[in-house]
Design an enzyme around this catalytic site. Structure first.
Site, PDB file in Angstrom:
ATOM      1  N   ASP A 119      61.912  71.666   0.791  1.00 52.93           N
ATOM      2  CA  ASP A 119      62.842  72.547   1.507  1.00 52.93           C
ATOM      3  C   ASP A 119      62.029  73.759   1.993  1.00 52.93           C
ATOM      4  O   ASP A 119      61.319  73.666   2.998  1.00 52.93           O
ATOM      5  CB  ASP A 119      63.957  72.900   0.514  1.00 52.93           C
ATOM      6  CG  ASP A 119      65.105  73.692   1.101  1.00 52.93           C
ATOM      7  OD1 ASP A 119      64.919  74.332   2.142  1.00 52.93           O
ATOM      8  OD2 ASP A 119      66.199  73.695   0.526  1.00 52.93           O
ATOM      9  N   THR A 123      58.417  75.452  -4.212  1.00 51.74           N
ATOM     10  CA  THR A 123      58.127  74.647  -5.401  1.00 51.74           C
ATOM     11  C   THR A 123      56.774  73.973  -5.246  1.00 51.74           C
ATOM     12  O   THR A 123      55.938  73.998  -6.150  1.00 51.74           O
ATOM     13  CB  THR A 123      59.213  73.562  -5.587  1.00 51.74           C
ATOM     14  OG1 THR A 123      60.493  74.188  -5.563  1.00 51.74           O
ATOM     15  CG2 THR A 123      59.033  72.814  -6.888  1.00 51.74           C
ATOM     16  N   ASP A 175      70.694  66.278  -6.722  1.00 47.59           N
ATOM     17  CA  ASP A 175      71.975  66.610  -7.360  1.00 47.59           C
ATOM     18  C   ASP A 175      72.657  67.811  -6.730  1.00 47.59           C
ATOM     19  O   ASP A 175      72.034  68.619  -6.035  1.00 47.59           O
ATOM     20  CB  ASP A 175      71.738  66.942  -8.831  1.00 47.59           C
ATOM     21  CG  ASP A 175      71.034  68.292  -9.006  1.00 47.59           C
ATOM     22  OD1 ASP A 175      69.977  68.487  -8.377  1.00 47.59           O
ATOM     23  OD2 ASP A 175      71.558  69.147  -9.740  1.00 47.59           O
TER      24      ASP A 175
HETATM   25  P1  IMP Z   1      61.926  74.318  -2.240  1.00 49.37           P
HETATM   26  O1  IMP Z   1      61.142  74.991  -3.327  1.00 49.37           O
HETATM   27  O2  IMP Z   1      62.788  75.264  -1.462  1.00 49.37           O
HETATM   28  O3  IMP Z   1      61.076  73.465  -1.338  1.00 49.37           O
HETATM   29  O4  IMP Z   1      62.982  73.396  -2.954  1.00 49.37           O
HETATM   30  C1  IMP Z   1      62.568  72.345  -3.673  1.00 49.37           C
HETATM   31  C2  IMP Z   1      63.579  71.854  -4.679  1.00 49.37           C
HETATM   32  O5  IMP Z   1      64.896  72.359  -4.453  1.00 49.37           O
HETATM   33  C3  IMP Z   1      63.698  70.364  -4.509  1.00 49.37           C
HETATM   34  O6  IMP Z   1      62.711  69.702  -5.259  1.00 49.37           O
HETATM   35  C4  IMP Z   1      65.098  70.105  -4.989  1.00 49.37           C
HETATM   36  O7  IMP Z   1      65.107  69.971  -6.388  1.00 49.37           O
HETATM   37  C5  IMP Z   1      65.853  71.336  -4.576  1.00 49.37           C
HETATM   38  N1  IMP Z   1      66.542  71.147  -3.285  1.00 49.37           N
HETATM   39  C6  IMP Z   1      66.158  71.618  -2.077  1.00 49.37           C
HETATM   40  N2  IMP Z   1      67.007  71.243  -1.108  1.00 49.37           N
HETATM   41  C7  IMP Z   1      67.957  70.496  -1.733  1.00 49.37           C
HETATM   42  C8  IMP Z   1      69.115  69.794  -1.243  1.00 49.37           C
HETATM   43  O8  IMP Z   1      69.449  69.762  -0.046  1.00 49.37           O
HETATM   44  N3  IMP Z   1      69.838  69.136  -2.177  1.00 49.37           N
HETATM   45  C9  IMP Z   1      69.506  69.121  -3.500  1.00 49.37           C
HETATM   46  N4  IMP Z   1      68.437  69.749  -3.985  1.00 49.37           N
HETATM   47  C10 IMP Z   1      67.667  70.436  -3.113  1.00 49.37           C
END
Ligand code: IMP
Ligand code: MG
Length: 191
Positions: A119, A123, A175
């Site tokens: 996203d 992470t 989830d």
């Molecule tokens: P980031 O750090 O913003 O890239 O988010 C990564 C983590 O957020 C992913 O590994 C998911 O666990 C969670 N996540 C991000 N977008 C979604 C979504 O649309 N649905 C569910 N979980 C999400």
């Protein structure tokens, strides 16, 4: 029980489901997921020919994708698990903590990070920094879903099954407040 998909068989066929207070519709059906996984695993087998990669499954979300991906990957490979916690409900908290499940032998290895979704990329970036301290030979990233518009990092995402809309997704490991991970297709939030 307010999660209708827990009443399995008939609900699995439904294109619209309700999880807690939200409604979702099918976004990527099972056959498209399988086809994409076959394509990506063929690329990985080509890339990692003669190597012994370590698939690093990012828990919890990537468990289903990583399982199906590895079933298509023939040749030597290991799997490791790491838990990343950063997300509560539908808003990212910005902070990422990692917890390794057992000993991770990353030193000198060709690591493939397996993610359910990228996203903002926070992470992933934090995980990469964490892994770099363990001195891998190489690190590549393989994700089922990529919200390209939301991505805020410059790190390339090497293997992507689907680029998606910038909306909340559910199912196939992802989830909403703990529910929906068991759905065999990917769903999108209904507006
Ligand atoms: P980031 O750090 O913003 O890239 O988010 C990564 C983590 O957020 C992913 O590994 C998911 O666990 C969670 N996540 C991000 N977008 C979604 C979504 O649309 N649905 C569910 N979980 C999400
Ligand atoms: Mg995840």
């Amino acid at each position: 029980m307010d999660f209708q998909a827990l009443h399995l068989q008939p609900q699995k066929q439904q294109s619209v489901i309700q999880v807690k207070d939200k409604s979702f519709r099918v976004y990527i059906p099972q056959d498209e997921i399988s086809a994409a996984i076959k394509r990506i695993s063929a690329e990985l087998m080509q890339e990692y020919k003669g190597k012994d990669p370590l698939f690093l499954c990012v828990l919890n979300g990537a468990f289903m994708f990583c399982s199906d991906l590895m079933k298509q990957f023939s040749g030597p490979a290991e799997i490791g698990f790491i838990k990343a916690s950063s997300y509560v409900g539908m808003a990212t908290t910005g902070k990422v903590a990692f917890q390794e499940a057992g000993t991770l032998n990353v030193s000198g290895r060709d690591v493939i990070i397996v993610e359910d979704i990228v996203d903002t990329g926070n992470t992933l970036l934090a995980l990469r920094e964490h892994l770099m301290q363990l001195k891998p030979q190489s690190i590549k990233v393989c994700t089922l879903l990529f919200k390209k518009e939301a991505y805020q990092q410059s790190l390339p995402i090497d293997y992507v099954c689907f680029e998606t809309e910038n909306k909340f997704l559910l199912g196939y490991g992802l989830d909403y407040d703990g529910y929906g991970r068991n759905l065999p297709e990917v769903y999108i939030l209904n507006d």
